[in-house]
Enzyme design. Structure first.
Site, short mmCIF file in Angstrom:
data_model
loop_
_atom_site.label_atom_id
_atom_site.label_comp_id
_atom_site.label_asym_id
_atom_site.label_seq_id
_atom_site.Cartn_x
_atom_site.Cartn_y
_atom_site.Cartn_z
N HIS A 17 12.43 54.73 39.58
CA HIS A 17 12.27 56.04 38.94
C HIS A 17 11.20 56.86 39.66
O HIS A 17 11.38 58.06 39.90
CB HIS A 17 11.83 55.87 37.48
N LYS A 41 16.87 51.28 18.80
CA LYS A 41 16.38 49.98 18.33
C LYS A 41 16.32 48.94 19.45
O LYS A 41 15.58 47.98 19.39
CB LYS A 41 17.27 49.46 17.20
N ARG A 89 22.16 54.59 42.54
CA ARG A 89 21.98 53.30 43.22
C ARG A 89 23.33 52.90 43.81
O ARG A 89 23.91 53.65 44.57
CB ARG A 89 21.45 52.26 42.24
N SER A 127 15.48 49.03 34.90
CA SER A 127 14.56 48.66 33.82
C SER A 127 14.99 47.34 33.20
O SER A 127 14.15 46.50 32.87
CB SER A 127 14.53 49.75 32.75
#
Ligand code: PNS
Length: 162
Positions: A17, A41, A89, A127
């Site tokens: 990022h 959540k 990517r 991530s």
């Protein structure tokens, strides 16, 4: 003033990022890093935590970190942004990103989506990969900003070991 928007979940922000944000800063006068504020959540970090980490990682750069509560296309209009900047990517990103780009163009014809090819070293970085590695006690120092390393490790090790 030309404004570029780098949107994303940033859960957590990675060097991939940061590479895209840094390169976007060279193209635009100002870059807004936009994080959707809808509660998720499944996220490991709250929106506030993610925004705080982004502010730390982008300190000294021409970057504003902001939350987006509605559609990105509306947000881009409100901010008078020239483009939404996304990193691409592997080709696997392409279909989803292309769909989002076309949808955003339909919703706001004034804003372009710009794809920056990811740097080679970040080709497979995500991530979720960072979460997995940290969760199993692996070394994520090559994947996240140094100033956030301890904080990210502390949360992600704890999350998996709970
Ligand atoms: O890092 P991510 O999870 O791939 O980022 C996705 C993001 C934030 C770019 C996307 O979910 C988004 O734009 N959300 C804002 C709501 C919206 O405009 N949705 C329609 C997009 S076509």
């Amino acid at each position: 003033m030309k404004i570029g928007i780098c949107p994303g979940s940033f859960d957590p922000v990675t060097l991939g990022h940061m590479d895209i944000i840094t390169r976007a800063c060279k193209i635009f006068d100002k870059v807004i890093v936009a994080v959707p504020v809808n509660p998720d959540k499944r996220a490991s970090f709250t929106v506030e935590e993610r925004m705080e980490m982004l502010r730390m990682a982008t300190a000294g750069m021409n970057v504003e970190v902001d939350g987006v509560s509605g559609l990105l296309a509306d947000y881009a209009r409100e901010k008078n942004a020239t483009a939404i900047v996304k990193g691409l990517r592997a080709m696997t990103d392409f279909e989803y990103e292309f769909q989002m780009a076309l949808t955003n163009k339909k919703l706001n014809p004034e804003v372009e989506t710009m794809f920056l090819p990811t740097s080679m070293e970040n080709m497979f970085l995500s991530s979720s990969m960072v979460k997995q590695i940290a969760g199993f006690g692996g070394d994520i120092s090559h994947f996240v900003p140094e100033c956030l390393l301890d904080r990210i490790n502390e949360r992600l090790c704890r999350t998996v070991n709970e």
